[in-house]
Design a protein around this motif. Structure first.
Motif, mmCIF file in Angstrom:
data_model
loop_
_atom_site.group_PDB
_atom_site.id
_atom_site.type_symbol
_atom_site.label_atom_id
_atom_site.label_comp_id
_atom_site.label_asym_id
_atom_site.label_seq_id
_atom_site.Cartn_x
_atom_site.Cartn_y
_atom_site.Cartn_z
ATOM 1 N N SER A 77 77.960 57.591 64.542
ATOM 2 C CA SER A 77 77.248 58.846 64.763
ATOM 3 C C SER A 77 76.717 58.949 66.195
ATOM 4 N N ARG A 78 76.957 60.097 66.802
ATOM 5 C CA ARG A 78 76.517 60.442 68.160
ATOM 6 C C ARG A 78 77.196 59.616 69.255
ATOM 7 N N TYR A 79 78.174 58.806 68.896
ATOM 8 C CA TYR A 79 78.931 58.055 69.907
ATOM 9 C C TYR A 79 80.395 58.440 69.845
ATOM 10 N N GLY A 80 81.090 58.009 68.824
ATOM 11 C CA GLY A 80 82.506 58.316 68.715
ATOM 12 C C GLY A 80 83.185 57.384 67.745
ATOM 13 N N ALA A 81 84.495 57.538 67.626
ATOM 14 C CA ALA A 81 85.261 56.804 66.614
ATOM 15 C C ALA A 81 86.362 55.967 67.250
ATOM 16 N N LEU A 109 86.421 52.111 69.777
ATOM 17 C CA LEU A 109 85.405 51.590 68.865
ATOM 18 C C LEU A 109 84.583 50.496 69.544
ATOM 19 N N ALA A 110 85.240 49.605 70.286
ATOM 20 C CA ALA A 110 84.512 48.540 70.974
ATOM 21 C C ALA A 110 83.493 49.131 71.949
ATOM 22 N N ALA A 111 83.901 50.143 72.699
ATOM 23 C CA ALA A 111 82.989 50.752 73.683
ATOM 24 C C ALA A 111 81.842 51.486 72.992
ATOM 25 N N TYR A 112 82.166 52.298 71.978
ATOM 26 C CA TYR A 112 81.114 53.063 71.300
ATOM 27 C C TYR A 112 80.155 52.150 70.543
ATOM 28 N N THR A 120 85.446 45.459 51.330
ATOM 29 C CA THR A 120 85.739 46.855 51.018
ATOM 30 C C THR A 120 85.391 47.730 52.217
ATOM 31 N N ALA A 121 85.908 48.946 52.218
ATOM 32 C CA ALA A 121 85.546 49.900 53.266
ATOM 33 C C ALA A 121 84.036 50.142 53.257
ATOM 34 N N HIS A 122 83.446 50.178 52.067
ATOM 35 C CA HIS A 122 81.993 50.365 51.954
ATOM 36 C C HIS A 122 81.236 49.210 52.623
ATOM 37 N N ALA A 123 81.703 47.980 52.414
ATOM 38 C CA ALA A 123 81.043 46.816 53.024
ATOM 39 C C ALA A 123 81.146 46.876 54.548
ATOM 40 N N VAL A 124 82.296 47.296 55.061
ATOM 41 C CA VAL A 124 82.469 47.425 56.514
ATOM 42 C C VAL A 124 81.525 48.495 57.048
ATOM 43 N N ARG A 125 81.474 49.643 56.377
ATOM 44 C CA ARG A 125 80.587 50.724 56.808
ATOM 45 C C ARG A 125 79.134 50.257 56.808
ATOM 46 N N SER A 126 78.726 49.589 55.744
ATOM 47 C CA SER A 126 77.342 49.112 55.641
ATOM 48 C C SER A 126 77.007 48.110 56.741
ATOM 49 N N MET A 127 77.935 47.213 57.042
ATOM 50 C CA MET A 127 77.707 46.209 58.082
ATOM 51 C C MET A 127 77.513 46.894 59.438
ATOM 52 N N PHE A 128 78.381 47.858 59.762
ATOM 53 C CA PHE A 128 78.240 48.587 61.027
ATOM 54 C C PHE A 128 76.933 49.381 61.057
ATOM 55 N N GLU A 129 76.595 50.056 59.958
ATOM 56 C CA GLU A 129 75.355 50.839 59.920
ATOM 57 C C GLU A 129 74.133 49.953 60.105
ATOM 58 N N ASP A 130 74.097 48.845 59.392
ATOM 59 C CA ASP A 130 72.951 47.930 59.504
ATOM 60 C C ASP A 130 72.815 47.385 60.917
ATOM 61 N N LEU A 131 73.930 47.031 61.519
ATOM 62 C CA LEU A 131 73.905 46.435 62.850
ATOM 63 C C LEU A 131 73.553 47.461 63.930
ATOM 64 N N LEU A 132 74.117 48.656 63.812
ATOM 65 C CA LEU A 132 73.938 49.655 64.862
ATOM 66 C C LEU A 132 72.730 50.553 64.633
ATOM 67 N N GLY A 133 72.173 50.528 63.425
ATOM 68 C CA GLY A 133 70.997 51.323 63.136
ATOM 69 C C GLY A 133 71.244 52.812 63.171
ATOM 70 N N ARG A 134 72.454 53.210 62.813
ATOM 71 C CA ARG A 134 72.781 54.631 62.792
ATOM 72 C C ARG A 134 73.871 54.881 61.767
ATOM 73 N N GLU A 135 74.046 56.154 61.416
ATOM 74 C CA GLU A 135 75.047 56.500 60.407
ATOM 75 C C GLU A 135 76.455 56.205 60.919
ATOM 76 N N VAL A 136 77.272 55.666 60.024
ATOM 77 C CA VAL A 136 78.666 55.347 60.321
ATOM 78 C C VAL A 136 79.503 55.862 59.159
ATOM 79 N N THR A 137 80.625 56.486 59.476
ATOM 80 C CA THR A 137 81.567 56.875 58.426
ATOM 81 C C THR A 137 82.865 56.123 58.653
ATOM 82 N N VAL A 138 83.569 55.859 57.565
ATOM 83 C CA VAL A 138 84.856 55.162 57.656
ATOM 84 C C VAL A 138 85.903 55.925 56.862
#
Length: 161
Positions: free
Chosen positions: A148-152, A61-64, A7-25
């Motif tokens: 968050s604080r990087y880009g999309a 996204l890869a760079a950020y 789900t989009a929620h699972a993708v968002r959670s995976m990115f947030e957990d890995l990057l340690g910052r807020e992510v929106t999708v």
């Protein structure tokens, strides 16, 4: 038993957990053939090394995400986007991110385990079968991921079976 798309929620959670910052999708358009040269393509296989899924992270996204993972300044990511290629440090970080994203595919009990087989960075040729799956309509999810604080940028995941 076929794998299910995360789900989009699972993708968002995976990115947030890995990057340690807020992510929106949010939803995004699928990858086009014109996008492929500037896309990191991750190829996932089953135990028989049969293509099972293909993920794509566009260059922004890869760079950020690579910079956020390495706690690097956003300016380095912006420079890579401007010149159209990832630095070696960001490329390594994105490969690690793609490896961790395997968890999105191995969430369900009883399904065959999938593993990361190859990561193709911009400037390298994308195998034809992987490109075909990433471009095909069907069992896929396409999201705009904002770190968050990087880009999309855009994240796509297409299942092969």
């Amino acid at each position: 038993m076929p794998h299910n798309l995360p789900t989009a929620h699972a993708v968002r959670s995976m990115f947030e957990d890995l990057l340690g910052r807020e992510v929106t999708v949010d939803s995004a358009n699928p990858v086009s053939a014109d996008d492929l040269p500037k896309t990191v393509v991750a190829i996932y296989v089953d135990e028989s090394t049969r293509l099972a899924a293909v993920a794509g992270l566009d260059l922004p996204l890869a760079a950020y995400a690579g910079a956020a993972l390495g706690l690097l300044p956003v300016g380095g990511a912006e420079d890579c986007i401007e010149i159209g290629e990832l630095s070696s440090v960001l490329a390594e970080n994105v490969k690690e991110l793609c490896n961790v994203l395997t968890g999105l595919l191995n969430r369900e009990e009883g399904n065959p385990r999938l593993s990361l087989y190859q990561v193709v960075v911009p400037g390298e040729p994308v195998p034809r079968d992987a490109a075909a799956h990433l471009l095909a309509l069907g069992r896929r999810i396409d999201l705009r991921v904002d770190v968050s604080r990087y880009g999309a940028g855009r994240f796509s995941l297409a299942l092969a079976a």
